[in-house]
Enzyme design. Structure first.
Site, short mmCIF file in Angstrom:
data_model
loop_
_atom_site.label_atom_id
_atom_site.label_comp_id
_atom_site.label_asym_id
_atom_site.label_seq_id
_atom_site.Cartn_x
_atom_site.Cartn_y
_atom_site.Cartn_z
N SER A 26 34.60 -33.26 24.21
CA SER A 26 35.91 -33.22 23.57
C SER A 26 36.99 -33.74 24.51
O SER A 26 36.77 -33.87 25.72
CB SER A 26 36.24 -31.80 23.11
OG SER A 26 36.45 -30.97 24.21
N ASP A 27 38.13 -34.03 23.92
CA ASP A 27 39.27 -34.49 24.70
C ASP A 27 40.55 -34.01 24.02
O ASP A 27 40.64 -33.99 22.79
CB ASP A 27 39.28 -36.02 24.80
CG ASP A 27 40.27 -36.49 25.84
OD1 ASP A 27 39.95 -36.39 27.04
OD2 ASP A 27 41.39 -36.90 25.47
N THR A 28 41.52 -33.63 24.84
CA THR A 28 42.80 -33.12 24.33
C THR A 28 43.95 -33.89 24.96
O THR A 28 43.93 -34.17 26.15
CB THR A 28 42.96 -31.62 24.68
OG1 THR A 28 41.87 -30.89 24.12
CG2 THR A 28 44.28 -31.05 24.16
N SER B 229 40.03 -33.93 19.96
CA SER B 229 38.89 -34.51 19.25
C SER B 229 37.61 -33.96 19.83
O SER B 229 37.53 -33.70 21.03
CB SER B 229 38.88 -36.04 19.40
OG SER B 229 39.97 -36.61 18.72
#
Length: 193
Positions: free
Chosen positions: A76-78, A113
């Protein structure tokens, strides 16, 4: 529920974030942590969730050669999205100070995501949460940075820390998403998987 569903699978979380790891534990999933060094660089034309989708998939692509048929990889990435630009992790103290100053008194978006990948399938989804900050004084920002050192966090802040208690006036959407993993969506997607 997820533990039973995935008892014949190995769940791999590709994240060094203690917050994401804790959330996965709290979802009652047995998992292991695997990390790979990835340069988080994305094409400049990407906007908002296009950036986080790209980076979540990029992180997953580093594991493609290692995945076994019964592996399920989660990456994931924020980012924080403000004034049509992405605020990722700060480069240093000054960068963090500038980011929080820019968010002070405004509403920003937190976008996370998630990519769920196996040898056969890839699902990518994202979640957005609106967060409204009160006006912060330079002294308050310095206090937060000096005492909490949020330099590993997108937008230079953790909602679960002091700044979340004193500065966040309103949140619209998932709290867990702001911490860094939209757990309700991850649960839904894994149940469908």
């Amino acid at each position: 529920m997820l533990q039973e569903k995935f008892k014949n699978y190995r769940i791999i979380l590709a994240s060094g974030s203690p917050r994401r790891q804790q959330f996965l534990k709290e979802l009652d999933i047995d998992f292991e942590i695997q990390l790979k060094d990835i340069e988080e660089i994305y094409p400049e034309h990407l906007q908002a969730e296009e950036i986080t989708n790209f980076l979540a998939k990029l992180k997953a692509s580093a594991f493609v050669a290692d995945l076994q048929p019964n592996d399920i990889l989660i990456t994931s990435d924020t980012i924080v999205w403000l004034n049509n630009k992405a605020l990722g992790k700060p480069k240093d103290y000054e960068d963090a100070f500038e980011m929080i100053t820019e968010m002070s008194g405004k509403t920003h978006k937190v976008i996370t995501s998630v990519c769920i990948k196996t040898t056969e399938k890839e699902v990518v989804f994202y979640e957005e949460t609106l967060v409204t900050f009160a006006e912060l004084t330079p002294e308050e920002i310095k206090y937060y940075l000096n005492n909490y050192q949020p330099f590993d966090k997108a937008g230079s802040y953790g909602i679960q820390e002091w700044i979340g208690l004193v500065a966040i006036q309103k949140i619209e959407g998932s709290y867990a998403n702001v911490v860094g993993l939209p757990t309700h969506r991850l649960y839904e997607e894994l149940m469908k998987f």
